[in-house]
Design an enzyme around this catalytic site. Sequence first.
Site, PDB file in Angstrom:
ATOM      1  N   TYR A  29      57.349  93.342 -18.239  1.00 25.11           N
ATOM      2  CA  TYR A  29      58.768  92.991 -18.095  1.00 25.11           C
ATOM      3  C   TYR A  29      58.976  91.488 -18.261  1.00 25.11           C
ATOM      4  CZ  TYR A  29      63.596  93.169 -16.617  1.00 25.11           C
ATOM      5  OH  TYR A  29      64.956  93.076 -16.596  1.00 25.11           O
ATOM      6  N   THR A  88      81.490  88.992 -40.335  1.00 24.66           N
ATOM      7  CA  THR A  88      82.279  89.843 -39.426  1.00 24.66           C
ATOM      8  C   THR A  88      81.936  89.636 -37.936  1.00 24.66           C
ATOM      9  OG1 THR A  88      80.663  91.586 -39.852  1.00 24.66           O
ATOM     10  CG2 THR A  88      82.678  91.631 -41.166  1.00 24.66           C
ATOM     11  N   LYS A 128      66.832  90.945 -41.180  1.00 29.53           N
ATOM     12  CA  LYS A 128      66.851  90.603 -42.599  1.00 29.53           C
ATOM     13  C   LYS A 128      65.561  89.846 -42.959  1.00 29.53           C
ATOM     14  CE  LYS A 128      71.403  91.289 -41.659  1.00 29.53           C
ATOM     15  NZ  LYS A 128      71.899  91.624 -40.317  1.00 29.53           N
ATOM     16  N   ARG A 163      82.972  95.389 -48.910  1.00 30.13           N
ATOM     17  CA  ARG A 163      83.054  94.042 -48.352  1.00 30.13           C
ATOM     18  C   ARG A 163      84.317  93.421 -48.940  1.00 30.13           C
ATOM     19  NH1 ARG A 163      79.162  93.347 -44.062  1.00 30.13           N
ATOM     20  NH2 ARG A 163      80.999  94.450 -43.369  1.00 30.13           N
TER      21      ARG A 163
HETATM   22  O1  PLI Z   1      73.405  92.847 -37.527  1.00 31.72           O
HETATM   23  P1  PLI Z   1      72.984  91.764 -36.617  1.00 31.72           P
HETATM   24  O2  PLI Z   1      73.680  91.808 -35.320  1.00 31.72           O
HETATM   25  O3  PLI Z   1      71.482  91.695 -36.451  1.00 31.72           O
HETATM   26  O4  PLI Z   1      73.329  90.371 -37.338  1.00 31.72           O
HETATM   27  C1  PLI Z   1      74.631  89.947 -37.550  1.00 31.72           C
HETATM   28  C2  PLI Z   1      74.708  89.110 -38.786  1.00 31.72           C
HETATM   29  C3  PLI Z   1      74.873  87.766 -38.682  1.00 31.72           C
HETATM   30  N1  PLI Z   1      74.967  86.962 -39.775  1.00 31.72           N
HETATM   31  C4  PLI Z   1      74.895  87.461 -41.035  1.00 31.72           C
HETATM   32  C5  PLI Z   1      75.020  86.539 -42.186  1.00 31.72           C
HETATM   33  C6  PLI Z   1      74.731  88.819 -41.213  1.00 31.72           C
HETATM   34  O5  PLI Z   1      74.647  89.293 -42.456  1.00 31.72           O
HETATM   35  C7  PLI Z   1      74.627  89.696 -40.076  1.00 31.72           C
HETATM   36  C8  PLI Z   1      74.534  91.092 -40.205  1.00 31.72           C
HETATM   37  N2  PLI Z   1      74.648  91.668 -41.383  1.00 31.72           N
HETATM   38  C9  PLI Z   1      74.684  92.960 -41.662  1.00 31.72           C
HETATM   39  C10 PLI Z   1      74.578  94.038 -40.644  1.00 31.72           C
HETATM   40  C11 PLI Z   1      74.844  93.309 -43.053  1.00 31.72           C
HETATM   41  O6  PLI Z   1      74.830  94.494 -43.400  1.00 31.72           O
HETATM   42  O7  PLI Z   1      74.989  92.370 -43.859  1.00 31.72           O
END
Ligand code: PLI
Length: 459
Positions: free
Chosen positions: A74, A127, A260, A384
Site C-alpha cells: 500500500y 477536452t 500514450k 474531433r
Molecule cells: O485520457 P487521460 O486521462 O489519460 O489523459 C487526458 C489527456 C490529456 N492530454 C492530452 C493531449 C490527451 O490527448 C489526453 C487524452 N486523450 C485521449 C483519451 C485521446 O483519445 O486522445
Amino acid sequence: MDIKNYPAEPYRVKVVETVKMTTREQREKVIKEAGYNTFLINSEDVYIDLLTDSGTNAMSDRQWAGMMMGDEAYAGSKNFHHLEETVRDIFGFKHLVPTHQGRGAENLLSHIAIKEGQYVPGNMYFTTTRFHQEANGGIFVDIIRDEAHDASKEIAFKGDIDLKKLEKLIDEKGAENIAYVCLAVTVNLAGGQPVSMENMKAVRELTNKHGIKVFFDATRCVENAYFIKEQEKGYEDRSIKEIVREMFSYADGCTMSGKKDCIVNIGGFLCMNDDELFQKAKELVVVYEGMPSYGGMAGRDMEAMAIGLQESMDFSYIEHRVKQVRYLGEKLKEAGVPIVEPIGGHAVFLDARKFCPHLKQGEFPAQALAAELYLESGVRSMERGIVSAGRDIHTGENHKPKLETVRLTIPRRVYTYQHMDVVADAVIKLYEHKEKIKGLKFVYEPEQLRFFTARFEHI
Ligand code: PLI
C-alpha cells in the site's frame, strides 16, 4: 508511394489477438444501437480500432516481465521508486506524483495552481484539460498560432504558441492573473502537431520575465521530440532522450497521460520542481487518487510505465511509430481525400468540412462521417469537432471549432502497414460516395464531456 521510405516494424510478434470482421448488416444494427457514437460501440464489434491511441498500446515482453515484479504494498512500493528514478532521468523534474491517468494529474494541477478567475493560456484546448481548468475557476484562452486552425496549411511546428498572443494577454490581464501557461507537446486536436524547441525556449524566456509558470502536457512528448530531430535545425544528431530532456528544461512541471507515449494501458503522473506545490499535490492526491507512492496505479502498472518510458526513447521505435501514421496519411492524400496537414504524430485527421461539404457544422459532419466509416468497413474512428468541443460553460452556446475532423488514431506497436492499407481503402471508398452521408442530431446530450456518451439519430 515508395514503401522504402517506411521502416519495417522494429519488433517481432510474440502474442496475437484475433480480430473479427462483421457484416454490413450486423454493423447497421450496432451503430444504430450505439446512437451513432463510436464511443458506444463494443470493441468486439470493431475490425480495426482507431478510436484512440490512449491505453491501446501493445506492451513489450520486458514490460510484461516487469508486471510480474509488481510490489503491491500500500505504501512505498519499490516500483514507485523505479518510476520516480526513470521520470527524473528522462524529464529532469524533482518531484513526481503518480495518478490513475492524465486527467487525474490535470485535476490535481488545476486544483493547486489555479485561483478563481485566473486565465490559463494554452496551445489549443484538450477536452479533459480544459474541463478541469474551468471546473477550478480558470478561464481558458487559446494562444496557438492562427495556422493551427486551418486544416490545409502545411507548415512545420503548427503547434507553436503565438508569442504575440501570449504577450498581449499578459499586458491586458496582468501576470498575476495568469495561473500558468499550459503547453501541449504535441497538440492533439490540431492534428497531432508538434511544437518547436525554439518556441518552447521563447515561451520560457517570456514567462520568466513575468514570473509566470509553464506546465507542459507531456502526453505525446516523445512524438514531439521525433519531429524536432527530423525537422528542427541543430537537432539532427541529438538523441530522442537528449531532446526530451531539453524540452522539459523549459517547463516548471508537466501532466502526463502515460496511456500514450509511456506505451502502457493505464497510468499518468504530475511533475514539478516547486517544493511548496509538491506538498499541496501530495496532500490532494490522497483525496482523489491514493497514496503519493501509487496514486491510483498498481505497483505492476508503475513498473510497466517505467520500462515503457525507457523503451520510448529508442529511435527505431519512435521513427516507425510516426512514419506508420504518415504512411496512412500519405495514402489518403494521394487519393485526394482531404486531411489535416501536415500529418501529425499519433493520428490522421480527416477534414470533415471538405469531406462532407453538403453538411452544416450543426449537423455534426465529423460525427456522421465517423459513424458511416464504421458502417462501411468496421473501422472505428473518433469525432474531433463541434461535438467534442462542447458548450461554453457561461453562455451555454456550442463552441464552434474551425477544425471539424475525424481522427484515425494509431495505437502503438499494434497494427501493421497492411492494416493501414485496409483503412485507407475503406476511407477512399467512402469518399467516392460521400454525398450520401446524412447529418445527425442529438437525442441525448450529457452536460460535461458530451462526446463520450452522447446519442444521435439521423436528421
Ligand atoms: O485520457 P487521460 O486521462 O489519460 O489523459 C487526458 C489527456 C490529456 N492530454 C492530452 C493531449 C490527451 O490527448 C489526453 C487524452 N486523450 C485521449 C483519451 C485521446 O483519445 O486522445
